[in-house]
Design a protein around this motif. Structure first.
Motif, PDB file in Angstrom:
ATOM      1  N   LEU A 101       0.833  -1.193   0.000  1.00 18.86           N
ATOM      2  CA  LEU A 101       0.000   0.000   0.000  1.00 18.86           C
ATOM      3  C   LEU A 101       0.875   1.252   0.000  1.00 18.86           C
ATOM      4  CD1 LEU A 101      -2.643  -1.128   2.650  1.00 18.86           C
ATOM      5  CD2 LEU A 101      -2.729  -1.403   0.157  1.00 18.86           C
ATOM      6  N   LEU A 102       0.298   2.371  -0.423  1.00 18.81           N
ATOM      7  CA  LEU A 102       0.995   3.658  -0.392  1.00 18.81           C
ATOM      8  C   LEU A 102       0.744   4.274   0.978  1.00 18.81           C
ATOM      9  CD1 LEU A 102      -0.101   4.891  -3.930  1.00 18.81           C
ATOM     10  CD2 LEU A 102       2.107   3.883  -3.291  1.00 18.81           C
ATOM     11  N   ASN A 103       1.778   4.274   1.808  1.00 17.77           N
ATOM     12  CA  ASN A 103       1.599   4.665   3.208  1.00 17.77           C
ATOM     13  C   ASN A 103       1.524   6.170   3.422  1.00 17.77           C
ATOM     14  OD1 ASN A 103       1.509   2.049   4.377  1.00 17.77           O
ATOM     15  ND2 ASN A 103       3.727   1.866   4.091  1.00 17.77           N
ATOM     16  N   ASP A 104       1.726   6.948   2.360  1.00 13.71           N
ATOM     17  CA  ASP A 104       1.649   8.405   2.498  1.00 13.71           C
ATOM     18  C   ASP A 104       0.264   8.953   2.212  1.00 13.71           C
ATOM     19  OD1 ASP A 104       1.639   7.845  -0.199  1.00 13.71           O
ATOM     20  OD2 ASP A 104       2.918   9.544  -0.747  1.00 13.71           O
ATOM     21  N   ARG A 105      -0.708   8.075   1.992  1.00 17.67           N
ATOM     22  CA  ARG A 105      -2.075   8.523   1.705  1.00 17.67           C
ATOM     23  C   ARG A 105      -3.078   7.541   2.307  1.00 17.67           C
ATOM     24  NH1 ARG A 105      -0.976   8.823  -4.491  1.00 17.67           N
ATOM     25  NH2 ARG A 105       1.098   9.193  -3.608  1.00 17.67           N
ATOM     26  N   ASN A 106      -4.295   7.982   2.512  1.00 16.87           N
ATOM     27  CA  ASN A 106      -5.285   7.135   3.176  1.00 16.87           C
ATOM     28  C   ASN A 106      -5.835   6.057   2.245  1.00 16.87           C
ATOM     29  OD1 ASN A 106      -7.306   8.371   1.595  1.00 16.87           O
ATOM     30  ND2 ASN A 106      -7.902   9.787   3.227  1.00 16.87           N
ATOM     31  N   VAL A 107      -6.716   5.241   2.800  1.00 17.01           N
ATOM     32  CA  VAL A 107      -7.260   4.108   2.050  1.00 17.01           C
ATOM     33  C   VAL A 107      -7.966   4.584   0.791  1.00 17.01           C
ATOM     34  CG1 VAL A 107      -9.016   2.289   2.133  1.00 17.01           C
ATOM     35  CG2 VAL A 107      -7.447   2.599   4.072  1.00 17.01           C
ATOM     36  N   MET A 142     -13.460   2.624   6.863  1.00 20.96           N
ATOM     37  CA  MET A 142     -12.031   2.928   7.008  1.00 20.96           C
ATOM     38  C   MET A 142     -11.469   3.727   5.846  1.00 20.96           C
ATOM     39  SD  MET A 142     -10.805  -0.750   8.550  1.00 20.96           S
ATOM     40  CE  MET A 142     -11.586  -1.394  10.034  1.00 20.96           C
ATOM     41  N   ALA A 143     -12.329   4.334   5.055  1.00 21.52           N
ATOM     42  CA  ALA A 143     -11.874   5.052   3.855  1.00 21.52           C
ATOM     43  C   ALA A 143     -10.854   6.135   4.171  1.00 21.52           C
ATOM     44  CB  ALA A 143     -13.073   5.646   3.118  1.00 21.52           C
ATOM     45  N   ASN A 144     -10.992   6.796   5.315  1.00 21.73           N
ATOM     46  CA  ASN A 144     -10.105   7.909   5.640  1.00 21.73           C
ATOM     47  C   ASN A 144      -8.912   7.501   6.498  1.00 21.73           C
ATOM     48  OD1 ASN A 144     -11.685   9.866   4.273  1.00 21.73           O
ATOM     49  ND2 ASN A 144     -13.123   9.880   6.005  1.00 21.73           N
ATOM     50  N   ALA A 145      -8.785   6.217   6.810  1.00 18.26           N
ATOM     51  CA  ALA A 145      -7.694   5.740   7.663  1.00 18.26           C
ATOM     52  C   ALA A 145      -6.389   5.646   6.877  1.00 18.26           C
ATOM     53  CB  ALA A 145      -8.040   4.385   8.263  1.00 18.26           C
ATOM     54  N   MET A 146      -5.285   5.908   7.555  1.00 21.84           N
ATOM     55  CA  MET A 146      -3.964   5.700   6.964  1.00 21.84           C
ATOM     56  C   MET A 146      -3.601   4.224   7.102  1.00 21.84           C
ATOM     57  SD  MET A 146      -3.210   8.659   5.836  1.00 21.84           S
ATOM     58  CE  MET A 146      -1.453   8.568   5.436  1.00 21.84           C
ATOM     59  N   PRO A 147      -2.960   3.640   6.088  1.00 13.32           N
ATOM     60  CA  PRO A 147      -2.663   2.199   6.125  1.00 13.32           C
ATOM     61  C   PRO A 147      -1.941   1.734   7.381  1.00 13.32           C
ATOM     62  CG  PRO A 147      -2.286   3.048   3.930  1.00 13.32           C
ATOM     63  CD  PRO A 147      -2.590   4.235   4.797  1.00 13.32           C
ATOM     64  N   MET A 148      -0.983   2.497   7.856  1.00 10.44           N
ATOM     65  CA  MET A 148      -0.194   2.055   9.006  1.00 10.44           C
ATOM     66  C   MET A 148      -1.004   2.050  10.301  1.00 10.44           C
ATOM     67  SD  MET A 148       2.513   1.142   7.574  1.00 10.44           S
ATOM     68  CE  MET A 148       3.533   0.768   9.006  1.00 10.44           C
ATOM     69  N   ARG A 149      -2.188   2.661  10.285  1.00  6.93           N
ATOM     70  CA  ARG A 149      -3.076   2.635  11.450  1.00  6.93           C
ATOM     71  C   ARG A 149      -3.972   1.399  11.447  1.00  6.93           C
ATOM     72  NH1 ARG A 149      -2.086   6.406  15.575  1.00  6.93           N
ATOM     73  NH2 ARG A 149      -1.283   8.324  14.630  1.00  6.93           N
ATOM     74  N   LEU A 150      -3.941   0.643  10.383  1.00  8.60           N
ATOM     75  CA  LEU A 150      -4.800  -0.533  10.243  1.00  8.60           C
ATOM     76  C   LEU A 150      -4.073  -1.787  10.708  1.00  8.60           C
ATOM     77  CD1 LEU A 150      -6.246   0.134   6.676  1.00  8.60           C
ATOM     78  CD2 LEU A 150      -7.240   0.794   8.875  1.00  8.60           C
ATOM     79  N   SER A 151      -4.853  -2.782  11.115  1.00  6.84           N
ATOM     80  CA  SER A 151      -4.278  -4.097  11.399  1.00  6.84           C
ATOM     81  C   SER A 151      -3.811  -4.728  10.092  1.00  6.84           C
ATOM     82  CB  SER A 151      -5.310  -5.001  12.069  1.00  6.84           C
ATOM     83  OG  SER A 151      -6.326  -5.359  11.139  1.00  6.84           O
TER      84      SER A 151
END
Length: 235
Positions: A101-107, A142-151
């Motif tokens: 995933l691109l970790n600099d942008r949200n889902v 979770m559309a607005n979540a950043m990838p690194m905040r997800l499990s």
């Protein structure tokens, strides 16, 4: 999630006949023969280094197919010109073990990036497609979540959403549960099976998880001894 029909619906989605697959001028697999039809769910197994990843990569023209016949999503991969590779890849959804995933942008922005890169332009159509796809994989909230905040399981659901976003004719998954715990692995496999059932999108799933194959049995291809064995035909 609805599946749109295309020109590949009346022929095998994957058809390999007597092909050799190479990587960096080294032949990995020889005499590979199998077909995958619309709606099929197929496992790909084999020891590390047996050629599973090279086989998957060959289907989206990232490893060379040196001879034989190879049709993927209605395209001749053996004679495919470089300028037509993006067209092939737009027909294929790919799920990776390490998510990518691109970790600099949200889902939402991860999925928007894919759509805009493949020619989508209208904002409302992009929004509706992202919303529908996130709903299909169970993470609409979770559309607005950043990838690194997800499990890790949630990140893999985003990875599956990315593979689905363009209504592909084929989904390839390279060890999609390899980084996940057993409970989350089962959830991800159930999701893939559900998508396969609902959309009839064929899937080729590389895995080392034999417990998962026992739990959710389906057709199995085996990479061994420098080729690919279809266990259904070998019986």
């Amino acid at each position: 999630m609805e599946k749109t029909e295309n020109s590949t619906s009346q022929q095998p989605i994957v058809e390999l006949e007597n092909v050799s697959i190479s990587n960096y001028d080294s032949t990995i697999l020889n005499n590979v023969n199998f077909r995958i039809e619309k709606g099929e769910f197929v496992y790909l197994i084999g020891k590390s280094g047996a050629g599973k990843t090279s086989l998957l990569r060959s289907l989206y023209a990232d490893c060379d197919i040196e001879n034989g016949v190879a049709h993927v999503c209605g395209m001749d991969v053996v004679n495919l010109k470089r300028r037509h590779i993006p067209q092939l890849r737009r027909r294929i959804g790919i799920v990776f073990q390490n998510f990518r995933l691109l970790n600099d942008r949200n889902v939402y922005a991860n999925l928007e990036f894919v759509l805009r890169a493949t020619g989508w332009k209208k904002r409302n159509e992009i929004h509706n497609q992202i919303e529908k796809t996130l709903q299909a994989v169970g993470i609409a909230q979770m559309a607005n979540a950043m990838p690194m905040r997800l499990s890790e399981g949630e990140q893999q659901r985003v990875g599956i959403a990315r593979a689905l976003i363009n209504n592909p004719s084929l989904i390839l998954a390279d060890e999609p549960t390899g980084n996940l715990d057993p409970v989350t692995s089962a959830e991800i496999m159930q999701l893939l099976l559900q998508i396969n059932h609902e959309t009839q999108t064929p899937m080729l799933i590389s895995t080392h998880d034999f417990m998962m194959i026992d739990k959710y049995p389906s057709r199995v291809l085996v990479c061994e001894n420098g080729t690919v064995v279809d266990t259904e035909k070998a019986q």
